[in-house]
Write a protein that holds these residues in place. Structure first.
Motif, short mmCIF file in Angstrom:
data_model
loop_
_atom_site.label_atom_id
_atom_site.label_comp_id
_atom_site.label_asym_id
_atom_site.label_seq_id
_atom_site.Cartn_x
_atom_site.Cartn_y
_atom_site.Cartn_z
N GLN A 224 0.82 -1.21 0.00
CA GLN A 224 0.00 0.00 0.00
C GLN A 224 0.85 1.26 0.00
OE1 GLN A 224 -3.61 0.05 -0.19
NE2 GLN A 224 -2.98 -2.00 -0.86
N VAL A 225 1.89 1.22 -0.83
CA VAL A 225 2.77 2.38 -0.99
C VAL A 225 2.65 2.87 -2.44
CG1 VAL A 225 5.13 3.26 -0.88
CG2 VAL A 225 4.37 1.51 0.74
N PRO A 226 2.22 4.09 -2.67
CA PRO A 226 2.05 4.59 -4.03
C PRO A 226 3.41 4.78 -4.70
CG PRO A 226 1.71 6.36 -2.46
CD PRO A 226 1.84 5.10 -1.66
N PRO A 227 3.47 4.72 -6.04
CA PRO A 227 4.76 4.85 -6.74
C PRO A 227 5.46 6.16 -6.47
CG PRO A 227 2.90 5.01 -8.27
CD PRO A 227 2.35 4.53 -6.97
N GLU A 228 4.72 7.24 -6.23
CA GLU A 228 5.35 8.54 -5.98
C GLU A 228 6.05 8.59 -4.63
OE1 GLU A 228 0.88 9.03 -5.11
OE2 GLU A 228 2.16 8.08 -6.63
N ARG A 229 5.96 7.50 -3.83
CA ARG A 229 6.69 7.41 -2.57
C ARG A 229 7.77 6.34 -2.63
NH1 ARG A 229 6.81 11.48 0.40
NH2 ARG A 229 7.43 10.12 2.12
N ILE A 230 8.07 5.83 -3.82
CA ILE A 230 9.04 4.74 -3.95
C ILE A 230 10.26 5.22 -4.74
CG2 ILE A 230 9.49 2.46 -4.95
CD1 ILE A 230 6.56 1.80 -4.53
N VAL A 231 11.44 4.98 -4.19
CA VAL A 231 12.69 5.16 -4.91
C VAL A 231 13.17 3.77 -5.30
CG1 VAL A 231 15.08 5.93 -4.79
CG2 VAL A 231 13.31 7.23 -3.61
N ILE A 232 13.22 3.49 -6.59
CA ILE A 232 13.62 2.17 -7.05
C ILE A 232 15.09 2.20 -7.47
CG2 ILE A 232 12.68 2.66 -9.35
CD1 ILE A 232 12.11 -0.40 -9.54
N VAL A 233 15.86 1.25 -6.96
CA VAL A 233 17.31 1.26 -7.10
C VAL A 233 17.78 -0.04 -7.74
CG1 VAL A 233 19.51 1.56 -5.90
CG2 VAL A 233 17.44 2.65 -5.00
N GLY A 234 18.67 0.07 -8.71
CA GLY A 234 19.28 -1.11 -9.31
C GLY A 234 20.78 -0.97 -9.33
N GLN A 235 21.47 -2.10 -9.13
CA GLN A 235 22.93 -2.08 -9.14
C GLN A 235 23.46 -3.15 -10.09
OE1 GLN A 235 24.79 -3.01 -5.41
NE2 GLN A 235 26.86 -2.69 -6.17
N SER A 236 24.45 -2.79 -10.90
CA SER A 236 25.10 -3.72 -11.81
C SER A 236 24.08 -4.34 -12.76
CB SER A 236 25.85 -4.79 -11.00
OG SER A 236 26.66 -5.58 -11.82
N LEU A 237 23.98 -5.68 -12.81
CA LEU A 237 23.02 -6.33 -13.69
C LEU A 237 21.59 -5.94 -13.33
CD1 LEU A 237 24.57 -9.92 -13.99
CD2 LEU A 237 24.66 -8.07 -15.66
N GLY A 238 21.38 -5.58 -12.07
CA GLY A 238 20.05 -5.19 -11.64
C GLY A 238 19.56 -3.90 -12.26
N THR A 239 20.48 -3.09 -12.81
CA THR A 239 20.05 -1.84 -13.45
C THR A 239 19.23 -2.13 -14.70
OG1 THR A 239 22.12 -1.67 -14.73
CG2 THR A 239 22.04 -0.56 -12.59
N ALA A 240 19.49 -3.26 -15.36
CA ALA A 240 18.72 -3.64 -16.55
C ALA A 240 17.29 -3.98 -16.15
CB ALA A 240 19.38 -4.82 -17.26
N VAL A 241 17.15 -4.71 -15.04
CA VAL A 241 15.82 -5.06 -14.55
C VAL A 241 15.09 -3.80 -14.09
CG1 VAL A 241 14.54 -6.44 -12.87
CG2 VAL A 241 16.69 -7.32 -13.82
N THR A 242 15.81 -2.92 -13.40
CA THR A 242 15.21 -1.68 -12.95
C THR A 242 14.69 -0.86 -14.12
OG1 THR A 242 16.59 -1.55 -10.96
CG2 THR A 242 15.68 0.52 -11.79
N SER A 243 15.50 -0.74 -15.17
CA SER A 243 15.08 0.03 -16.34
C SER A 243 13.83 -0.56 -16.97
CB SER A 243 16.22 0.07 -17.37
OG SER A 243 17.37 0.68 -16.83
N ALA A 244 13.78 -1.89 -17.05
CA ALA A 244 12.61 -2.55 -17.64
C ALA A 244 11.37 -2.35 -16.78
CB ALA A 244 12.90 -4.04 -17.81
N VAL A 245 11.53 -2.47 -15.46
CA VAL A 245 10.40 -2.29 -14.55
C VAL A 245 9.86 -0.87 -14.61
CG1 VAL A 245 9.74 -2.22 -12.11
CG2 VAL A 245 11.07 -4.15 -12.99
N VAL A 246 10.77 0.10 -14.55
CA VAL A 246 10.35 1.50 -14.57
C VAL A 246 9.68 1.85 -15.90
CG1 VAL A 246 11.13 3.89 -14.46
CG2 VAL A 246 12.10 2.19 -12.90
#
Length: 231
Positions: A5-27
């Motif tokens: 129950q946390v809206p997206p405007e209150r979320i900072v999504i962080v990716g590191q290394s290979l995780g940055t690819a997943v982060t980019s896709a999710v965002v």
């Protein structure tokens, strides 16, 4: 978001290394649905898997695929065997174009032994170009970037690209980060998130915020992290 129950405007999504690819896709996925996160942080990211492979070195010393990087035909051959290219550079540009509000932070160390920091330079350039209708040539981009870059010493610098008050892209390149002791690494990570909070004018007055950085508790804002485990 639905479970917590946390809206997206209150979320900072962080990716590191290979995780940055997943982060980019999710965002990108949520941006296409009209949802903008409070902030997006990419640490030691890369432009795409084919580009990463051609410059990859084991522990920074053994460039096993470097011959592919100097011959376009070999690059195309290598790319033909990649099932999913994870094109972060394209996704980041799409995110910038489609988002209504964006705080994008791109962070890299110059002595990263596995992913050259030039990849983050490529991500930043793609993001900046996406803020204009027709894009920019390299010379114009470099001139504008130079005016918005602050030298932090020791080879480090911060470049800020402000398309509008609602769309800000920041690149932070640090001189050294390869052999940081655990305490320093965690401190730098926490400070990065804290600076993101300050830039976003998010609440830092309760134990779930600034104090949460110290003790690892997250409530508001929530930090969603994707990538390899913390060292």
């Amino acid at each position: 978001m639905q479970v917590a129950q946390v809206p997206p405007e209150r979320i900072v999504i962080v990716g590191q290394s290979l995780g940055t690819a997943v982060t980019s896709a999710v965002v990108e996925h949520f941006t296409e649905k009209g949802m903008d996160f409070a902030g997006v942080v990419l640490v030691a990211g890369f432009t795409s898997i084919p580009n990463l492979l051609t410059g990859y070195s084991i522990l920074g010393y053994i460039p096993i695929l470097s011959p592919f990087g100097t011959h376009p035909a070999l690059q195309r051959l290598l790319a033909s065997y990649v099932v999913d290219e994870w094109p972060s550079v394209t996704r980041i540009a799409n995110i910038v174009r489609q988002s209504k509000k964006l705080r994008l932070f791109i962070i890299h160390s110059k002595d990263d032994p596995e992913i050259p920091w030039s990849h983050s330079e490529g991500l930043f350039a793609a993001a900046a170009n996406a803020t204009t209708d027709g894009g920019m040539d390299t010379d114009l981009f470099q001139k504008i970037k130079a005016r918005s870059t602050t030298d932090m010493g020791d080879g480090s610098f911060i470049s800020t690209w402000k398309a509008s008050s609602d769309k800000i892209i920041r690149e932070e390149i640090v001189g050294h980060g390869r052999k940081l002791p655990p305490a320093t690494f965690h401190t730098r990570w926490s400070l990065t998130i804290y600076r993101t909070q300050q830039d976003l004018d998010l609440c830092t007055c309760c134990s779930g915020c600034s104090e949460g950085l110290r003790y690892g508790r997250w409530r508001y804002p929530t930090a969603m992290r994707v990538g390899r485990p913390m060292r």
